[in-house]
Design a protein around this motif. Structure first.
Motif, PDB file in Angstrom:
ATOM      1  N   ARG A 235       0.825  -1.205   0.000  1.00 19.08           N
ATOM      2  CA  ARG A 235       0.000   0.000   0.000  1.00 19.08           C
ATOM      3  C   ARG A 235       0.863   1.260   0.000  1.00 19.08           C
ATOM      4  N   ASN A 236       0.294   2.357  -0.523  1.00 19.87           N
ATOM      5  CA  ASN A 236       0.959   3.658  -0.455  1.00 19.87           C
ATOM      6  C   ASN A 236       0.532   4.385   0.808  1.00 19.87           C
ATOM      7  N   GLU A 237       0.949   5.669   0.934  1.00 22.87           N
ATOM      8  CA  GLU A 237       0.640   6.415   2.156  1.00 22.87           C
ATOM      9  C   GLU A 237      -0.850   6.647   2.344  1.00 22.87           C
ATOM     10  N   GLN A 242      -0.914  -0.344  -4.327  1.00 25.10           N
ATOM     11  CA  GLN A 242      -0.197   0.105  -5.507  1.00 25.10           C
ATOM     12  C   GLN A 242       0.530  -1.044  -6.213  1.00 25.10           C
TER      13      GLN A 242
END
Length: 465
Positions: A235-237, A242
């Protein structure tokens, strides 16, 4: 005090006026005194006064210039030192209260701040270099782990393009990692322009959950290979998935071992059942064999009884061999080891099957060294293994074949000391293809015609060895 509080410009103006007034007053006073004492030399005195004016004026100007210019020269020198990297300097402020004093104070403050800033920058640079080295070391360790894992790891983005892949995938996809990165994963898997059916990566991108499954892939030889596939979301922020990490572990060996274990279990049950059946069948066979032998002896002139009696005797012998093979295969093979020579045992085994070999016109060549060491052997089991190998070789050959039995010692390549004995049985039969070679030691597997083999000969040899 009044002068010190004025600016630099006013200092210069006031100093110049004061110098002119002093020079004029002194010159005029001196000229009046001289003219009073000697009026006839007035011209000389005037020339002298002019020269005196020039000297006094020049001296005062040079003095004032030194006072005004020297701080600027000193400041310039300090600036050059700062440019060369020397920040441990300062200018003594002797002109406080004017522009030059403020300039000196500003210069000292600037050098101090610059020294502090550069010191801070150096400290930050050292930290950055340290973090860079640590990051490089961590990256190198992660790459070593990533590339050293014996299972496959692949990172794909939402376009299903391969971002990173370790060397193991070359064994699966047939391409080295540099050729895989940047391509669609499904193109590398099946050379097609469509996603793989049942791809867990799709579900992981959509659900954001870890998923696993088992996949079956056929290699170039058509053999099935089994893989455990695990998909982990990255995962991204913002918490969005992603990328997906796909971890692939080949479990073909485990599956095959499990299949063999199951097959062994079933064969053990079958062998136990077959042994019970063979034991129960053997007693009636002895009775039938005895009756056939009696009929053949009593009615030798009766062709019908002789024909059928011979048929009964031969078939009973074949059934006895089958039951013996089943019983030998089913019973536990516990070795009764004792020091002994292998040549007499091999010779006895060849004598047992001599009639069978002569019936097919097979020539036997038995070779062995004159001196052989004593070794720990189970004579009974070795004899059984030799007989099975020789009979199997004879059945694989056509009429008038060549059978070679060779015994030789094995020597250590390092010191030449005998390490054991090798017994080789070779024939000039049709040989075995790869498929037969894979199955040659499997119980009940045979290539002989129906009714001519039980498929337990080589399996028994394998169990003995």
């Amino acid at each position: 005090m009044f002068v010190k509080r004025r600016g630099l410009k006013y200092k210069f103006i006031l100093g110049s006026i004061a110098a002119i007034v002093v020079a004029t007053a002194l010159t005029t006073t001196l000229l009046l005194i001289l003219v009073d004492s000697s009026p006839q030399h007035i011209i000389i005195y005037l020339l002298f006064a002019s020269v005196f004016y020039v000297l006094i004026g020049s001296t005062l100007i040079l003095f004032l210039s030194k006072i005004m210019v020297q701080p600027v020269i000193s400041l310039t020198e300090k600036v050059h030192e700062v440019r060369n990297g020397n920040f441990d300097i300062s200018i003594e402020n002797k002109s406080s209260g004017d522009e030059m004093g403020e300039l000196f104070e500003g210069f000292n403050a600037m050098v101090k701040d610059l020294k502090t800033s550069i010191s801070d920058l150096r400290a930050e640079k050292e930290k950055a270099e340290l973090y860079s080295r640590q990051l490089y070391d961590s990256k190198a360790k992660l790459e070593a782990i990533f590339n050293g894992i014996s299972d496959g790891i692949m990172v794909i983005n939402r376009d299903f393009r391969i971002i990173a892949v370790n060397p193991f995938f070359e064994k699966i996809m047939g391409h080295p990692p540099p050729e895989l990165v940047g391509h669609h994963c499904y193109e590398m898997c099946h050379d097609g322009g469509y996603l793989c059916q049942g791809c867990n990566a799709i579900a992981t991108f959509e659900s954001g959950r870890y998923l696993s499954s088992m996949r079956t892939v056929a290699d170039k030889a058509g053999e099935k290979r089994y893989f455990d596939v695990h998909n982990f979301p990255l995962r991204n922020e913002k918490g969005e998935v992603q990328q997906v990490i796909e971890y692939v572990k080949e479990v073909t060996g485990v599956i095959r071992a499990r299949e063999k274990l199951e097959q062994s279990r079933r064969l053990a049950e079958l062998g136990e059942l077959a042994a019970k059946v063979a034991h129960e069948v053997r007693n009636p066979l002895h009775a039938i064999e005895g009756a056939a032998h009696y009929l053949l002896n009593e009615f030798q002139t009766n062709n019908i009884i002789t024909t059928f009696g011979t048929l009964i005797r031969d078939q009973v012998a074949r059934l006895n061999k089958v039951t013996s093979d089943l019983l030998n295969y089913a019973k536990p093979m516990t070795a009764d080891l004792a020091p002994g020579q292998v040549v007499p045992i091999i010779q006895r085994s060849l004598d047992i099957v001599k009639h069978h070999l002569e019936a097919k016109g097979i020539n036997v060549r038995f070779s062995y060294p004159h001196e052989l060491p004593l070794i720990l052997i189970d004579g009974r089991q070795l004899e059984q293994a030799i007989i099975n190998l020789v009979v199997n070789a004879a059945d694989a050959m056509s009429y008038c074949g060549q059978l070679v039995v060779e015994v030789k010692t094995l020597e250590s390549p390092s010191n030449g000391i005998d390490e054991g004995i090798q017994i080789a049985v070779a024939d000039d039969g049709c040989g075995m293809d790869d498929q037969v070679r894979k199955m040659m030691f499997s119980p009940f597997f045979t290539t002989k015609e129906k009714g001519k083999g039980t498929g337990l000969g080589l399996s028994t040899v394998y169990g003995i060895v």
